[in-house]
Design a protein around this motif. Structure first.
Motif, PDB file in Angstrom:
ATOM      1  N   HIS A   1     -33.920 -13.327  98.517  1.00 29.79           N
ATOM      2  CA  HIS A   1     -33.228 -12.928  97.295  1.00 29.79           C
ATOM      3  C   HIS A   1     -33.940 -12.123  96.418  1.00 29.79           C
ATOM      4  CE1 HIS A   1     -30.975 -16.418  98.395  1.00 29.79           C
ATOM      5  NE2 HIS A   1     -32.188 -17.287  98.393  1.00 29.79           N
ATOM      6  N   THR A   2     -35.167 -12.091  96.196  1.00 29.26           N
ATOM      7  CA  THR A   2     -35.772 -10.948  95.619  1.00 29.26           C
ATOM      8  C   THR A   2     -35.647  -9.553  96.268  1.00 29.26           C
ATOM      9  OG1 THR A   2     -37.650 -12.616  95.473  1.00 29.26           O
ATOM     10  CG2 THR A   2     -38.127 -10.383  94.775  1.00 29.26           C
ATOM     11  N   THR A   3     -35.697  -9.576  97.531  1.00 28.16           N
ATOM     12  CA  THR A   3     -35.365  -8.331  98.315  1.00 28.16           C
ATOM     13  C   THR A   3     -33.853  -7.688  97.766  1.00 28.16           C
ATOM     14  OG1 THR A   3     -36.836  -9.087  99.911  1.00 28.16           O
ATOM     15  CG2 THR A   3     -35.417  -7.176 100.478  1.00 28.16           C
TER      16      THR A   3
ATOM     17  N   HIS B   1     -39.126   3.621  91.866  1.00 30.87           N
ATOM     18  CA  HIS B   1     -38.507   2.780  91.102  1.00 30.87           C
ATOM     19  C   HIS B   1     -38.666   1.087  91.681  1.00 30.87           C
ATOM     20  CE1 HIS B   1     -35.727   0.690  88.280  1.00 30.87           C
ATOM     21  NE2 HIS B   1     -35.192   0.054  89.321  1.00 30.87           N
ATOM     22  N   LEU B   2     -38.929   1.202  92.915  1.00 32.53           N
ATOM     23  CA  LEU B   2     -39.108   0.162  93.791  1.00 32.53           C
ATOM     24  C   LEU B   2     -40.640  -0.544  93.424  1.00 32.53           C
ATOM     25  CD1 LEU B   2     -38.183  -1.932  95.735  1.00 32.53           C
ATOM     26  CD2 LEU B   2     -39.495  -0.603  97.691  1.00 32.53           C
TER      27      LEU B   2
ATOM     28  N   LEU C   1     -41.480  -4.229  91.506  1.00 31.53           N
ATOM     29  CA  LEU C   1     -42.476  -5.271  92.001  1.00 31.53           C
ATOM     30  C   LEU C   1     -43.410  -5.464  90.846  1.00 31.53           C
ATOM     31  CD1 LEU C   1     -42.703  -4.284  95.857  1.00 31.53           C
ATOM     32  CD2 LEU C   1     -41.191  -5.827  94.753  1.00 31.53           C
ATOM     33  N   TRP C   2     -43.845  -4.237  90.308  1.00 36.15           N
ATOM     34  CA  TRP C   2     -44.900  -4.190  89.120  1.00 36.15           C
ATOM     35  C   TRP C   2     -44.357  -5.148  88.279  1.00 36.15           C
ATOM     36  CZ3 TRP C   2     -45.366  -1.974  84.236  1.00 36.15           C
ATOM     37  CH2 TRP C   2     -46.853  -2.049  83.934  1.00 36.15           C
ATOM     38  N   ASP C   3     -43.037  -5.068  87.663  1.00 42.69           N
ATOM     39  CA  ASP C   3     -42.684  -5.623  86.425  1.00 42.69           C
ATOM     40  C   ASP C   3     -42.353  -7.098  87.034  1.00 42.69           C
ATOM     41  OD1 ASP C   3     -42.217  -3.607  84.998  1.00 42.69           O
ATOM     42  OD2 ASP C   3     -40.243  -3.144  85.334  1.00 42.69           O
ATOM     43  N   THR C   4     -42.186  -7.582  88.265  1.00 44.42           N
ATOM     44  CA  THR C   4     -42.022  -8.939  88.612  1.00 44.42           C
ATOM     45  C   THR C   4     -43.344  -9.572  88.555  1.00 44.42           C
ATOM     46  OG1 THR C   4     -40.273  -8.127  90.091  1.00 44.42           O
ATOM     47  CG2 THR C   4     -41.082 -10.331  90.462  1.00 44.42           C
TER      48      THR C   4
ATOM     49  N   ASP D   1     -42.002 -14.589  90.572  1.00 38.31           N
ATOM     50  CA  ASP D   1     -40.848 -14.375  89.922  1.00 38.31           C
ATOM     51  C   ASP D   1     -39.863 -15.929  89.677  1.00 38.31           C
ATOM     52  OD1 ASP D   1     -38.438 -13.071  89.125  1.00 38.31           O
ATOM     53  OD2 ASP D   1     -37.568 -12.797  91.563  1.00 38.31           O
ATOM     54  N   GLU D   2     -39.916 -16.633  90.568  1.00 36.72           N
ATOM     55  CA  GLU D   2     -38.995 -17.674  90.442  1.00 36.72           C
ATOM     56  C   GLU D   2     -39.666 -18.951  89.624  1.00 36.72           C
ATOM     57  OE1 GLU D   2     -37.019 -19.054  94.057  1.00 36.72           O
ATOM     58  OE2 GLU D   2     -35.948 -17.033  94.263  1.00 36.72           O
TER      59      GLU D   2
END
Lengths: 298, 474
Positions: A44-46, A71-72, A76-79, A266-267
């Motif tokens: 889901h993250t992917t 951007h990728l 991931l950094w933001d997450t 994330d979740e």
């Protein structure tokens, strides 16, 4: 260390992928997707990452392959950084600071407890260990041997003893010795076994009672870096049973990338706090976001 | 979090209904779901790619167009291919012509080698063999002690050699087996990373020194994408003869099994399903396929039921049911029969639609509750058990006192018992077959049906009111 561990390898792979082609096509995005899934990022993250990339490519915000990787990385950094950088390990206002170490079978709890003890001790702290895995054969001996090796006291229970009773004894001992830290090693338990999760709650209740209503200062879930999607279930169940405060990602010395922790952050918003990188006492590091991000963007 | 693949496929095909024939694009849509399902189950992405390619070849065209139920047919093809990939038939341990047969266990740290050395010893002893456990993990603190404790539990001698290197220990272990007349040597080795050249070379030396008949790679069923690299590393170094998949009593879908199988090509011989020494089962490819696809594990459930239930008693029970002469004596009997099958939470997990997806959350199986019911029944006189109708107020009070429960508990038990009798009357026409004792359990129909719905998200956290275990829950 982080250079060869964790997520760095994703980007090495992605970098290789991008070498020699500047154009963005569907094939490239698919390969990117495979790279993320191959690192055990949750599907889901992917897909969320890929959807975002596709949308940005569509409205021309991303023009070439370098834009896409950048951007990728940011995604991931933001997450990982959502809600601020990973906080350090909490310390109690009045000693002893108590850490409860939990996890499923075979992830490396006992080794992690020993390595953390060694680390704290090298920082000049007085550490006591509680060997509350009274179930698995010779688990108490295993921690006792580690205790000898790193030079910290281990409060032991007899095989088959009530782990909550061992914890009770250990808290008394830690107070009597004026220890700065008490680290509690618990038996491995699969998160879907409700009676074993109840046992853990009972340990938690004993800790709270003996600390005057304060729960363990950290309840750390040890995850095996080779574990796949099931790690999310583990984190979810342990979180609901004993409200874990952080992760120890063990066994990062192999080729596994442990990407599932991104999804867990994330979740479930559970941060990684420590990483295990080998079998020697010194093979544990704080998960330092800055070092990590540097390694990521190098 | 993940609904079962069967459910998803049903949804996909619902959208297609009325179109008549199935196009290539339709199949592609279905296969997209299959792909996601497999990735969610931790099957390695490269393995998934090959697999989907193979399914596409089979599914597009004749095969899929012939059937009346395309959804079922796609599931069937996927299931068949998966089963074939996981290993067509069961593979027993092979024994060497000359005693002792050496079985070497290897794997990553924490996979469960030492525990499974003990489980294997127990199983072989039950088969009349006389194994010797050999402890060659000289690295992990107290690993040898752990095997010694395990050996004691399964009443099997454990050999080791203080201060010797693992190869020496293995050789001396085999010599000891010959001297003591053990026909099997189970060799426990230290956990290691497949990229650790020094330790992999050590395993190769052990292999040369004691020529194991079986080299079993022990793998954690929760392993993710890394499973392929692990299997490759160990297989290239040692040419393993088989696999043991551990910790399958968790809620992992176990896609690692497929990854490893496709790399190593050797059979999965056993699966570990619990921490107890008898929690070792023979591997069933078809069941694993269903599990990876998220379709539950009906076969295991049925087999367990058959193993535990006394067939004659079951037939008697069924007769009583039909005649509606079911009383508290039978109730007690049935309760004990079901409990023999194993912990209830484990049994319930095997039911499609209930396993894995967290549907059982909230539905806590309180075994002590069953014990309380048993206490109440045991506090009844024989006559009361046979004719529950005679249990009046003062008798209820006595039963409550006798079993240490509240009078309300007794009332509830009696009410539920009556309700159950009613329900069983309705169901008795369909019982028979393997499990007459489990009415009220949904979805134990054929495993390929794919119609077993997971309870909706809304009541996931609560025990669903429609689902009642036959003994009632308070």
């Amino acid at each position: 260390m982080l250079k060869r561990g964790l997520f760095k390898s994703i980007f090495q792979k992605v970098d290789q992928m991008f070498t020699g082609r500047g154009k963005i096509d569907e094939e490239l995005l698919e390969e990117l997707e495979e790279a993320l899934i191959g690192a055990d990022l949750n599907i889901h993250t992917t897909m969320r990452a890929l959807d975002e990339l596709r949308a940005m490519v569509a409205d021309k915000r991303l023009k070439d392959a370098t834009d896409v990787t950048d951007h990728l990385k940011r995604f991931l950094w933001d997450t990982l950084m959502a809600g601020g950088a990973s906080p350090v390990l909490s310390v109690a206002p009045s000693a002893p600071t108590v850490y409860l170490i939990v996890g499923v079978n075979g992830v490396g709890k006992t080794t992690s407890v020993a390595k953390l003890a060694y680390k704290l001790q090298r920082e000049g702290k007085r550490v006591v260990l509680a060997a509350a895995d009274t179930f698995r054969a010779a688990a108490v001996e295993q921690l006792a041997l580690w205790g000898e090796r790193v030079g910290v006291e281990v409060v032991k229970g007899r095989d088959g003893a009530d782990p909550a009773a061992v914890v009770f004894d250990a808290i008394q001992a830690a107070k009597a010795r004026k220890a700065d830290y008490l680290l509690i090693d618990t038996a491995g338990r699969l998160h879907n076994k409700s009676h074993l999760m109840e046992e853990l709650k009972k340990i938690n209740r004993v800790v709270m009672r003996e600390l005057g209503g304060r729960s363990a200062d950290e309840t750390l879930l040890v995850l095996d870096a080779t574990t796949g999607q099931n790690a999310v279930n583990q984190a979810r169940e342990f979180k609901s049973a004993v409200s874990i405060t952080g992760l120890i990602l063990a066994k990062l010395d192999g080729t596994a990338r442990g990407g599932i922790v991104i999804t867990i952050k994330d979740e479930l918003n559970v941060p990684i706090k420590l990483i295990g990188t080998g079998e020697k006492p010194g093979d544990m590091e704080y998960f330092d976001a800055q070092t990590f991000i540097d390694a990521l963007f190098e | 979090m993940f609904e079962s693949l069967a459910d998803k496929l049903q949804d996909v095909f619902k959208k297609l209904s009325g179109k008549g024939a199935l196009t290539e694009a339709d199949v592609a849509e279905a296969l997209r779901e299959v792909r996601l399902g497999l990735l969610e189950a931790d099957v390695n992405f490269k393995v998934v790619k090959d697999f989907i390619g193979r399914i596409r070849e089979r599914a597009v065209g004749v095969d899929i167009l012939e059937g009346l139920h395309p959804a079922q047919q796609v599931i069937k093809i996927v299931d068949e291919e998966l089963t074939a990939l996981l290993g067509g038939e069961q593979a027993p341990l092979s024994f060497s012509a000359k005693s002792p047969t050496v079985i070497m266990l290897c794997g990553l740290q924490g996979a469960g080698k030492t525990t499974h050395a003990g489980k294997l010893a127990q199983m072989l002893r039950k088969q009349g063999r006389n194994p010797l456990l050999v402890a060659a993990d000289i690295y992990r603190p107290a690993a040898i002690k752990q095997l010694q404790v395990v050996g004691e539990q399964v009443r099997t001698p454990v050999f080791t050699l203080d201060g010797a290197d693992p190869t020496k220990i293995a050789q001396a272990g085999v010599a000891e087996a010959i001297r003591a007349g053990n026909d099997i040597v189970i060799l426990d080795t230290a956990g290691r990373l497949q990229i650790d050249e020094t330790l992999m070379a050590e395993l190769q030396r052990i292999k040369v020194a004691v020529k194991p008949q079986e080299i079993l790679l022990v793998v954690d069923a929760m392993t993710g994408q890394e499973a392929v690299a692990v299997a490759q590393g160990f297989h290239e170094a040692l040419d393993v003869t088989g696999l043991i998949l551990t910790k399958l009593d968790g809620d992992t879908r176990g896609g690692a099994a497929l990854s490893i199988k496709s790399v190593v090509g050797r059979p999965i011989k056993f699966v570990g399903v619990g921490e107890k020494m008898d929690a070792l089962e023979v591997f069933h490819p078809d069941r694993m396929a269903s599990r990876i696809l998220g379709m539950g594990d009906v076969l295991t459930l049925i087999e367990r039921a058959e193993g535990a239930l006394d067939q004659k008693k079951a037939a008697e029970f069924e007769k009583k049911l039909r005649a509606n002469k079911f009383d508290f004596e039978d109730y007690l009997e049935q309760m004990q029969q079901v409990r023999k099958m194993g912990p209830l939470d484990q049994i319930l997990k095997l039911i499609p639609g209930l396993g894995g997806a967290g549907a059982l959350k909230g539905l806590e199986i309180d075994e002590s509750h069953l014990a309380r019911i048993e206490g109440m029944i045991r506090s009844m006189t024989m006559q009361e058990r046979r004719e529950p109708g005679m249990i009046n107020g003062s008798r209820r009070r006595r039963i409550a006192m006798g079993s240490g429960s509240q009078i309300q508990d007794v009332n509830r038990l009696l009410t539920q018992f009556e309700q159950m009798k009613k329900m069983m009357r309705g169901l008795s026409g369909m019982s028979g077959g393997g499990m007459p004792s489990l009415p009220g359990m949904p979805g134990a129909a054929g495993k390929h049906s794919g119609s077993n719905k997971t309870p909706s998200k809304k009541n996931k956290r609560k025990p669903s009111p429609g689902f009642k275990f036959p003994f009632g829950r308070h």
